[in-house]
Design an enzyme around this catalytic site. Structure first.
Site, PDB file in Angstrom:
ATOM      1  N   ARG A 204      39.114  43.317  39.179  1.00  0.00           N
ATOM      2  CA  ARG A 204      39.154  42.045  39.912  1.00  0.00           C
ATOM      3  C   ARG A 204      37.800  41.354  39.872  1.00  0.00           C
ATOM      4  NH1 ARG A 204      40.149  42.065  46.331  1.00  0.00           N
ATOM      5  NH2 ARG A 204      37.990  42.732  46.344  1.00  0.00           N
TER       6      ARG A 204
ATOM      7  N   CYS B 298      35.988  37.979  42.018  1.00  0.00           N
ATOM      8  CA  CYS B 298      36.171  37.055  43.136  1.00  0.00           C
ATOM      9  C   CYS B 298      34.976  36.126  43.168  1.00  0.00           C
ATOM     10  CB  CYS B 298      36.291  37.823  44.449  1.00  0.00           C
ATOM     11  SG  CYS B 298      36.564  36.749  45.881  1.00  0.00           S
TER      12      CYS B 298
END
Length: 131
Positions: free
Chosen positions: A107, A109
């Site tokens: 991930r 972000c």
């Protein structure tokens, strides 16, 4: 689909429900960035509330994954865009409900200056299914 979690102590450890990398084989599904729009009305859900908005984003992603024959277990990479990084903890609390920390996707972000329709969160993902 084969999915292998990649971990090394020679890079920084994950600080949430994601892994450093995922190696996969199979058919790729690229899910476009989802914002908290209600599929029926086209209206924004949870104006001003990142928790409600993240719940709607994840519901939208779930529907798209299902239509492709995939599920959250098949997701190998996500990107989260936040209008305000101060909303990270609230977004992450919702996000974590969808991914087991041990097998969670890689991930990224980031905080951005503006999102479509001035929403607070947008998430895209890549999933892999058997071809």
């Amino acid at each position: 689909m084969s999915k292998k979690v990649i971990r090394t102590e020679e890079a920084s450890a994950p600080v949430g429900p994601y892994n450093q990398a995922i190696a996969v084989s199979g058919e790729l599904v690229f899910v476009a960035g989802q914002i908290p729009l209600d599929a029926g009305s086209g209206e924004i859900i949870g104006a001003g509330d990142v928790t409600q908005q993240t719940q709607q984003v994840m519901a939208n992603i779930e529907a798209i994954l299902k239509a492709s024959g995939a599920g959250f277990d098949d997701v190998v990479k996500t990107t989260v865009f936040l209008a305000d990084m101060n909303d990270f903890a609230a977004m992450n609390a919702v996000y974590a409900k969808y991914f087991d920390e041990a097998t969670a996707p890689a991930r990224a972000c980031v905080q951005v200056s503006r999102l479509p329709k001035d929403v607070l969160v947008e998430i895209d993902c890549i999933a892999v299914i058997e071809g």
